[in-house]
Design a protein around this motif. Sequence first.
Motif, short mmCIF file in Angstrom:
data_model
loop_
_atom_site.label_atom_id
_atom_site.label_comp_id
_atom_site.label_asym_id
_atom_site.label_seq_id
_atom_site.Cartn_x
_atom_site.Cartn_y
_atom_site.Cartn_z
N GLY A 1 0.83 -1.20 0.00
CA GLY A 1 0.00 0.00 0.00
C GLY A 1 0.86 1.24 0.00
O GLY A 1 1.89 1.30 0.67
N VAL A 2 0.44 2.20 -0.79
CA VAL A 2 1.14 3.48 -0.82
C VAL A 2 0.42 4.43 0.13
O VAL A 2 -0.73 4.80 -0.10
CB VAL A 2 1.18 4.04 -2.26
N LEU A 3 1.11 4.77 1.21
CA LEU A 3 0.51 5.64 2.25
C LEU A 3 0.50 7.09 1.80
O LEU A 3 1.37 7.49 1.04
CB LEU A 3 1.32 5.52 3.55
N LYS A 4 -0.47 7.90 2.31
CA LYS A 4 -1.48 7.38 3.20
C LYS A 4 -2.75 7.04 2.45
O LYS A 4 -3.63 6.36 2.97
CB LYS A 4 -1.82 8.42 4.27
N GLY A 5 -2.89 7.58 1.25
CA GLY A 5 -4.16 7.54 0.52
C GLY A 5 -4.80 6.18 0.35
O GLY A 5 -6.02 6.07 0.23
N SER A 6 -3.98 5.10 0.33
CA SER A 6 -4.52 3.77 0.00
C SER A 6 -5.05 3.00 1.20
O SER A 6 -5.55 1.90 1.05
CB SER A 6 -3.42 2.93 -0.66
N PHE A 7 -4.95 3.56 2.41
CA PHE A 7 -5.16 2.70 3.58
C PHE A 7 -6.59 2.18 3.72
O PHE A 7 -6.80 1.04 4.13
CB PHE A 7 -4.66 3.36 4.87
N ILE A 8 -7.56 2.95 3.31
CA ILE A 8 -8.95 2.48 3.43
C ILE A 8 -9.27 1.48 2.31
O ILE A 8 -9.86 0.43 2.54
CB ILE A 8 -9.93 3.68 3.43
N PHE A 9 -8.84 1.81 1.10
CA PHE A 9 -9.00 0.89 -0.03
C PHE A 9 -8.31 -0.43 0.27
O PHE A 9 -8.87 -1.51 0.06
CB PHE A 9 -8.43 1.56 -1.29
N MET A 10 -7.10 -0.38 0.81
CA MET A 10 -6.35 -1.59 1.15
C MET A 10 -7.13 -2.46 2.15
O MET A 10 -7.27 -3.67 1.97
CB MET A 10 -4.99 -1.22 1.75
N ALA A 11 -7.65 -1.82 3.18
CA ALA A 11 -8.37 -2.57 4.21
C ALA A 11 -9.60 -3.26 3.64
O ALA A 11 -9.88 -4.42 3.95
CB ALA A 11 -8.77 -1.63 5.35
N ASP A 12 -10.32 -2.57 2.78
CA ASP A 12 -11.52 -3.16 2.19
C ASP A 12 -11.17 -4.20 1.13
O ASP A 12 -11.79 -5.27 1.05
CB ASP A 12 -12.41 -2.06 1.58
N LEU A 13 -10.17 -3.89 0.30
CA LEU A 13 -9.77 -4.81 -0.77
C LEU A 13 -9.28 -6.15 -0.20
O LEU A 13 -9.70 -7.22 -0.64
CB LEU A 13 -8.66 -4.16 -1.62
#
Length: 178
Positions: free
Chosen positions: A39-51
């Motif tokens: 994951g590329v922080l910080k923007g991806s953290f919610i997408f990562m968690a759901d994905l």
Amino acid sequence: MNEDLASILLTEEQLRQRVRELGEAISRDYAGKEPLFVGVLKGSFIFMADLMRQVSIPCSVDFMAVSSYGNATKTTGAVKINKDLSQDIEGRDVVVVEDILDSGVTLSYLTKFLLNRGPASVAIATLLDKPARRQADVRAKYAGFEIPDAFVVGYGLDYAEKYRNLPYIGILKPSIYE
Ligand code: IMP
Ligand code: MG
């Protein structure tokens, strides 16, 4: 809707549905392998968690932090690694998870940077794709939504560190950043 938004572009339901499809596609494509999601922080953290929760095969996760933007809405072209991976990726199947593919400068740099370490493969999964502004030649194997050339926030994406907590994605009113 948050008062700083001109409109909602993607609702919670649209996001949930599409993220599920991406997780299913990744699970099919990587069956028998054990991908490492970066994951590329910080923007991806919610997408990562759901994905990740829609991926049904064994997998692991790590994060990197890079900066290319500051608080402006236009890219400077320079990419700096602020946090590197905490593990070796030699022989691994890496899936870089990003919030948005815009100019492509960040992901083009990051892909080359990771390929230098001898992984088995490097693919890109981006939630959003803004093809109108592409400068670098990068292709995402997985892209959630193609979006118009507007500045968007929410579901992890920020403007000056704000709005990441919105559960949907909206177009920011230009008066906020002009
Ligand atoms: P690129 O290197 O131009 O592709 O930039 C990608 C990064 O710019 C993303 O990871 C975001 O952090 C940021 N970015 C680009 N467009 C937007 C946007 O519309 N909203 C919020 N952040 C954006
Ligand atoms: Mg980002």
